[in-house]
Design a protein around this motif. Structure first.
Motif, PDB file in Angstrom:
ATOM      1  N   SER A 216       0.907  -1.233  -0.132  1.00 20.05           N
ATOM      2  CA  SER A 216       0.040   0.149   0.217  1.00 20.05           C
ATOM      3  C   SER A 216       0.596   1.214   0.015  1.00 20.05           C
ATOM      4  N   GLN A 217       2.075   1.146   0.438  1.00 20.16           N
ATOM      5  CA  GLN A 217       2.863   2.486   0.421  1.00 20.16           C
ATOM      6  C   GLN A 217       4.169   2.501  -0.431  1.00 20.16           C
ATOM      7  N   ALA A 218       4.491   1.221  -1.438  1.00 20.20           N
ATOM      8  CA  ALA A 218       5.187   1.244  -2.263  1.00 20.20           C
ATOM      9  C   ALA A 218       5.084   2.375  -3.390  1.00 20.20           C
ATOM     10  N   LEU A 219       3.938   2.297  -3.976  1.00 21.05           N
ATOM     11  CA  LEU A 219       3.562   3.327  -5.233  1.00 21.05           C
ATOM     12  C   LEU A 219       3.842   4.730  -4.543  1.00 21.05           C
ATOM     13  N   PRO A 220       3.035   5.053  -3.588  1.00 20.42           N
ATOM     14  CA  PRO A 220       3.222   6.534  -2.995  1.00 20.42           C
ATOM     15  C   PRO A 220       4.645   6.698  -2.701  1.00 20.42           C
ATOM     16  N   SER A 221       5.059   5.969  -2.205  1.00 21.80           N
ATOM     17  CA  SER A 221       6.812   6.168  -1.956  1.00 21.80           C
ATOM     18  C   SER A 221       7.673   6.688  -3.205  1.00 21.80           C
ATOM     19  N   LEU A 222       7.495   5.788  -4.346  1.00 26.39           N
ATOM     20  CA  LEU A 222       8.135   6.092  -5.415  1.00 26.39           C
ATOM     21  C   LEU A 222       7.549   7.232  -6.038  1.00 26.39           C
ATOM     22  N   ILE A 223       6.265   7.675  -5.997  1.00 28.54           N
ATOM     23  CA  ILE A 223       5.768   9.074  -6.453  1.00 28.54           C
ATOM     24  C   ILE A 223       6.593  10.111  -5.755  1.00 28.54           C
ATOM     25  N   PHE A 224       6.644   9.931  -4.538  1.00 28.62           N
ATOM     26  CA  PHE A 224       7.248  11.059  -3.532  1.00 28.62           C
ATOM     27  C   PHE A 224       8.711  11.308  -3.965  1.00 28.62           C
ATOM     28  N   MET A 225       9.195  10.177  -4.314  1.00 29.78           N
ATOM     29  CA  MET A 225      10.862  10.142  -4.729  1.00 29.78           C
ATOM     30  C   MET A 225      11.020  10.725  -6.221  1.00 29.78           C
ATOM     31  N   SER A 226      10.185  10.517  -7.018  1.00 28.10           N
ATOM     32  CA  SER A 226      10.050  11.006  -8.286  1.00 28.10           C
ATOM     33  C   SER A 226       9.998  12.550  -8.284  1.00 28.10           C
ATOM     34  N   LEU A 227       8.905  12.925  -7.360  1.00 29.53           N
ATOM     35  CA  LEU A 227       8.661  14.215  -7.427  1.00 29.53           C
ATOM     36  C   LEU A 227       9.585  15.131  -6.799  1.00 29.53           C
ATOM     37  N   TRP A 228      10.480  14.578  -5.848  1.00 26.21           N
ATOM     38  CA  TRP A 228      11.666  15.218  -5.505  1.00 26.21           C
ATOM     39  C   TRP A 228      12.515  15.408  -6.564  1.00 26.21           C
ATOM     40  N   GLN A 229      12.855  14.393  -7.395  1.00 20.51           N
ATOM     41  CA  GLN A 229      13.750  14.312  -8.487  1.00 20.51           C
ATOM     42  C   GLN A 229      13.420  15.110  -9.988  1.00 20.51           C
ATOM     43  N   GLN A 230      12.181  15.390 -10.073  1.00 15.43           N
ATOM     44  CA  GLN A 230      11.642  15.950 -11.244  1.00 15.43           C
ATOM     45  C   GLN A 230      11.067  17.276 -11.074  1.00 15.43           C
ATOM     46  N   VAL A 231      10.771  17.706  -9.787  1.00 18.60           N
ATOM     47  CA  VAL A 231      10.046  19.117  -9.710  1.00 18.60           C
ATOM     48  C   VAL A 231      10.837  20.342 -10.072  1.00 18.60           C
ATOM     49  N   GLY A 232      12.320  19.998  -9.931  1.00 13.60           N
ATOM     50  CA  GLY A 232      12.860  21.163 -10.601  1.00 13.60           C
ATOM     51  C   GLY A 232      12.726  21.446 -12.093  1.00 13.60           C
ATOM     52  N   PHE A 233      12.675  20.216 -12.825  1.00 10.73           N
ATOM     53  CA  PHE A 233      12.333  20.628 -14.458  1.00 10.73           C
ATOM     54  C   PHE A 233      11.203  21.419 -14.528  1.00 10.73           C
ATOM     55  N   SER A 234      10.024  21.061 -13.982  1.00 11.24           N
ATOM     56  CA  SER A 234       8.742  21.909 -14.199  1.00 11.24           C
ATOM     57  C   SER A 234       9.045  23.246 -13.400  1.00 11.24           C
ATOM     58  N   MET A 235       9.837  23.517 -12.631  1.00 12.65           N
ATOM     59  CA  MET A 235      10.071  24.756 -11.946  1.00 12.65           C
ATOM     60  C   MET A 235      10.775  25.667 -12.923  1.00 12.65           C
ATOM     61  N   ILE A 236      11.825  24.950 -13.601  1.00 14.26           N
ATOM     62  CA  ILE A 236      12.623  25.849 -14.446  1.00 14.26           C
ATOM     63  C   ILE A 236      11.915  26.368 -15.793  1.00 14.26           C
ATOM     64  N   LEU A 237      10.928  25.394 -16.352  1.00 14.03           N
ATOM     65  CA  LEU A 237       9.979  25.875 -17.405  1.00 14.03           C
ATOM     66  C   LEU A 237       9.186  26.853 -17.043  1.00 14.03           C
TER      67      LEU A 237
END
Length: 317
Positions: free
Chosen positions: A179-200
């Motif tokens: 139940s927590q694995a997918l949300p955990s990967l979503i949070f990790m991917s958010l941390w890694q990719q949010v900078g891309f959206s920020m720059i655009l």
């Protein structure tokens, strides 16, 4: 005297005679277009070989059943792999998991990236450094990020559980829980990719004339009214691009499952691309994996087209 001048004029020089017999060069080859074509040729060759030719080969392989260990012993089965895909519950689960992951990541990434961009769209000391820090994870390989977060999510001595226990919250299983694995990967991917959206978004914000906001302030508009009626409509093209690109990247998630969870537990992180890899190389069924790859491409095209149409209609109204 006049006769001599006329004769000299009528008789062309040797250089003029050579110029007349020289073959004419088409205008295209004498223009800058020829230079541009020379520069584009290496990229065009790579594009044809590694994209269009590879796609054609994938379509061809999806019609056969064979093994990588013995590719010569192949059997033509037509649409058999696609028929098998319709009844494969594991493939259905991987498609659902991929769509849930992409939806959760994009829903969080877009507002977070926009909020960071608006927060850092200022000329203050240290803002450039903060932008670089936020964007830094984007240039780091997802394999490296997944390995790092594998230690953070460790159920025993992980940094995440150490922090939770320090504030009085019991340790969590994170990637070892269905139940927590997918949300955990979503949070990790958010941390890694949010900078891309920020720059655009930051680039879009800096293209908005400041006079519009200043006029709105003088008319008595508050921060929310300026954002909703000025900033957001002028960011419509940037918003469409960020949503489509982020969704496309999310639908191709692979390294997170490969490094951290191996598709588990109980298939909760079995992304479609990881499922393709499993059938192609572990189960030695590249024909079936090619069929799933075509399905993934169709899903990406459909989702992207729906998003672009919906967002454009929404923002143009």
């Amino acid at each position: 005297m006049t006769t001599t001048a006329t004769a000299e004029t009528a008789t062309p020089s040797i250089s003029e005679q050579k110029a007349r017999h020289r073959p004419s060069i088409p205008r295209f080859f004498r223009s800058e277009g020829w230079t541009g074509l020379l520069f584009l040729t290496p990229f065009a060759i790579l594009l044809i070989v590694f994209q269009y030719l590879a796609f054609a080969l994938m379509v061809r392989n999806s019609l056969f059943d064979y093994s990588l260990l013995n590719p010569a012993n192949e059997e033509f089965i037509g649409l058999g792999n696609f028929v098998r895909l319709l009844g494969d519950s594991r493939a259905h689960q991987s498609i659902l998991v991929t769509l849930l992951f992409a939806a959760g990541l994009v829903i969080l990434q877009i507002p977070c990236g926009l909020a960071l961009a608006m927060l850092l769209n200022r000329k203050r000391r240290g803002v450039s450094l903060i932008r670089a820090v936020v964007f830094l994870p984007v240039v780091v390989s997802m394999v490296v990020v997944s390995t790092m977060w594998l230690f953070i999510y460790s159920p025993e001595n992980g940094l995440a559980n150490s922090f939770l226990e320090a504030i009085g919250i019991p340790a969590q299983p994170f990637i070892t829980s269905a139940s927590q694995a997918l949300p955990s990967l979503i949070f990790m991917s958010l941390w890694q990719q949010v900078g891309f959206s920020m720059i655009l978004f930051l680039a879009g914000l800096q293209s908005i004339p400041t006079e519009l906001e200043e006029a709105a302030v003088m008319d008595g508009a508050n921060a929310w009214q300026r954002f909703w009626h000025i900033i957001l409509p002028l960011l419509n093209r940037t918003l469409v691009m960020v949503v489509v690109v982020s969704t496309t990247f999310a639908l191709q998630a692979f390294a997170q499952a490969q490094v951290m969870t191996s598709g588990g537990p109980e298939g909760s992180t079995n992304f479609l691309l990881y499922n393709i890899y499993t059938f192609g190389f572990t189960h030695q069924q590249p024909g079936y994996a090619s069929a799933m790859s075509i399905v993934l491409i169709v899903i990406v095209l459909i989702v992207s087209a729906v998003q672009m149409r919906a967002l454009r209609n929404r923002l143009e109204d």
